[in-house]
Design a protein around this motif. Structure first.
Motif, mmCIF file in Angstrom:
data_model
loop_
_atom_site.group_PDB
_atom_site.id
_atom_site.type_symbol
_atom_site.label_atom_id
_atom_site.label_comp_id
_atom_site.label_asym_id
_atom_site.label_seq_id
_atom_site.Cartn_x
_atom_site.Cartn_y
_atom_site.Cartn_z
ATOM 1 N N LEU A 1 -6.783 -4.666 -5.721
ATOM 2 C CA LEU A 1 -5.697 -4.854 -4.741
ATOM 3 C C LEU A 1 -4.856 -6.126 -4.937
ATOM 4 N N ASP B 1 1.279 4.689 1.196
ATOM 5 C CA ASP B 1 0.637 5.399 2.297
ATOM 6 C C ASP B 1 0.867 6.914 2.170
ATOM 7 N N LEU C 1 0.845 -1.186 0.000
ATOM 8 C CA LEU C 1 0.000 0.000 0.000
ATOM 9 C C LEU C 1 0.888 1.246 0.000
ATOM 10 N N PRO D 1 -4.525 4.052 -1.746
ATOM 11 C CA PRO D 1 -5.921 3.983 -1.303
ATOM 12 C C PRO D 1 -6.611 5.350 -1.454
#
Ligand code: NAP
Length: 301
Positions: A258, A5, A3, A266
């Protein structure tokens, strides 16, 4: 899958900027100053500008919010821009878009001194960006470059597909990913609403950047196994389970995509938070340029 971030990277970069501001203060220098011009009372614009002003305070910049009634004349707004151009205390400023219909936004953007154009929308900055010269890169694409850089994602020789060609996101993104630098050196495909067989184009992407503003448009069958997926979209959709009554949706069907990605941003918590951070970096750069220092260079990644 990792991910990306945006919350973490954004906080990290803002902390770095704050340390630089502390050092400026400690050496008795003035701090960078960003001004924001807000016309009318559009809810989304109010939120964006408030977050920009708040972030300035957080890193120790000075900030000024100049509010004007929606019926301000074009001539009066041009005078505001002129005054900001000439104000020695202001390092950079933005005019929050959209503007009321009776004002020609292009005329206003063209009036901004390119050296103070920290949104990077002036043709002088866009031209320099195309030529890979020092300039202010529009905040959202700049934020995406910073994410790619912080996660050390390899871009050279990759096929990058950008969905969307707006002046603020899609178009600059296609230019930036194709430049002979890092991040860049991709083979780039620009796609838009007239693209035939978008799925086939998207499936060729090693790096897929979705910036079209259609919630959950990019589905798993549009993504190549192992692709890097950058989701720029932010759309409010009704969600009665939320206190606010709405949820923020990206352009990518996150849960479905994903498992196929090597990296994914995200929504929320990805690109969105980086936009303000990139604006702060541009403002710091404008400050250093105006102070005539060589301490900082454009595109210092
Ligand atoms: P925009 O000006 O509306 O541009 C959308 C682009 O997507 C256009 O080029 C359009 O093609 C293309 N498009 C629309 N529908 C399409 C489809 N079905 N297939 C292929 N292409 C399609 O939007 P924007 O300002 O670039 O913003 C895009 C999204 O990013 C929005 O959700 C916005 O909220 C979000 N955004 C986020 C940030 C952030 O900070 N994270 C910043 C800016 C924008 P045509 O050119 O052919 O019309």
């Amino acid at each position: 899958m990792q991910l990306i971030d945006g919350k973490f990277v954004s906080a990290q970069i803002q902390e770095e900027i704050a340390l630089e501001v502390d050092a400026l203060k400690a050496s008795g220098k003035r701090v960078p100053h960003l001004a924001a011009v807000l016309v009318g009372n559009d809810g989304a614009s109010e939120t964006y500008v408030a977050s920009k002003v708040k972030s300035c305070e957080k890193v120790g910049f000075s900030s000024s919010l100049l509010r004007f009634d929606a019926n301000i004349s074009e001539a009066a707004l041009l005078k505001v821009v002129q005054d900001l151009n000439e104000n020695p205390e202001i390092d950079g400023f933005i005019v929050q878009l959209p503007l009321p219909k009776h004002i020609d936004a292009n005329k206003i953007l063209l009036a901004i001194d390119p050296d103070k154009d920290v949104d990077g929308f002036h043709p002088a900055n866009v031209g320099k960006m195309v030529l890979n010269l020092p300039c202010f890169i529009p905040a959202t694409p700049y934020g995406i470059l910073l994410l790619i850089e912080r996660y050390k994602i390899e871009t050279a020789g990759k096929h990058c597909v950008v969905i969307g060609r707006s002046n603020i996101v899609g178009f600059p993104m296609t230019i930036l990913m194709g430049r002979n630098t890092y991040p860049g050196n991709c083979t780039v495909t620009m796609t838009h609403s007239k693209t035939k067989d978008l799925q086939a184009e998207a499936l060729r992407a090693d790096i897929l950047i979705a910036a079209l503003g259609r919630p959950e448009f990019v589905t798993a069958n549009m993504v190549k196994q192992g692709a890097v997926v950058i989701d720029v979209g932010i759309t409010r959709v009704v969600d009665t389970t939320k206190k606010s009554g709405f949820a923020l949706k990206g352009d990518v069907k996150f849960d479905e995509v994903l498992p196929k990605c090597s990296y994914i941003t995200p929504v929320p918590g990805g690109v969105g938070l980086m936009t303000v951070t990139a604006l702060l970096k541009n403002t710091l750069q404008a400050y250093y340029n105006r102070m005539g220092t060589t301490e900082k260079l454009f595109f210092e990644f």
